[in-house]
Design a protein around this motif. Sequence first.
Motif, short mmCIF file in Angstrom:
data_model
loop_
_atom_site.label_atom_id
_atom_site.label_comp_id
_atom_site.label_asym_id
_atom_site.label_seq_id
_atom_site.Cartn_x
_atom_site.Cartn_y
_atom_site.Cartn_z
N ILE A 2 23.65 12.81 46.96
CA ILE A 2 22.97 11.57 47.35
C ILE A 2 22.38 11.72 48.75
CG2 ILE A 2 23.36 9.14 47.92
CD1 ILE A 2 25.23 8.99 45.57
N ARG A 3 23.07 12.42 49.62
CA ARG A 3 22.58 12.63 50.97
C ARG A 3 21.28 13.45 50.95
NH1 ARG A 3 26.55 14.42 55.76
NH2 ARG A 3 25.28 13.53 57.38
N LEU A 4 21.22 14.47 50.10
CA LEU A 4 20.01 15.28 49.97
C LEU A 4 18.86 14.45 49.40
CD1 LEU A 4 18.61 18.05 50.08
CD2 LEU A 4 19.44 18.43 47.75
N PHE A 6 18.51 11.18 49.58
CA PHE A 6 18.14 10.22 50.63
C PHE A 6 17.23 10.88 51.67
CE2 PHE A 6 19.01 8.15 54.73
CZ PHE A 6 18.54 6.87 54.43
N THR A 7 17.55 12.09 52.08
CA THR A 7 16.75 12.82 53.07
C THR A 7 15.35 13.11 52.53
OG1 THR A 7 18.78 13.86 53.91
CG2 THR A 7 16.69 14.88 54.53
#
Length: 194
Positions: A2-4, A6-7
Amino acid sequence: MIRLLFTVVVGVLLGGVVHLVSVLALPRISTQDAYSRLTPMTKLNAVTPLPLAEPGNSPMPFMDPAFAMAICRYDLSDGAIKLTVPVSQAYTSVSFYTRNEIAYYAINDRSAGKRVIELDLMTEAQHEDLPEDEEITAADRLIIDSPTTTGLIVLKALAAEPGLMPQAQASLAAASCGAQTEPPAKSEKPRGKR
């Protein structure tokens, strides 16, 4: 994961915003717009013929080699100007642009319906200061209100065949764009009177 994701989404959105801002700001910060490029080769409030378009060498981009072109770079700060353009054999058009290259009016020989395209160009304030005259109608005099005090008028005459180019150029050479010597008549009838 999810962090990837989002980025990546934030990067795409930021890139889109930067692209949009740069595309919208470019015409305002450009130093080689049409007005600036034509200033050294044209006279103020006068018709200046442009050289014919040649491959790799034209004063303005996307010039059509079938058209003779002339420019009137105008400044209305000293008063209105009168434009007179004789109609060529094939087709003649007149386009009006602000200093920032925004087109605000165009007319051609077919819509003018005359052998000469004749009009007065002035600011809205100059138009409002005209005296009212009941005998003059909009059909008698065409008055164009310019949104800015400076800008360009592009005159084009079509040469249907290469041999007709001198005639098209002569038609534009006979055009005039200059300060009015007499005040123009009001173009609209006053409302409420008959």
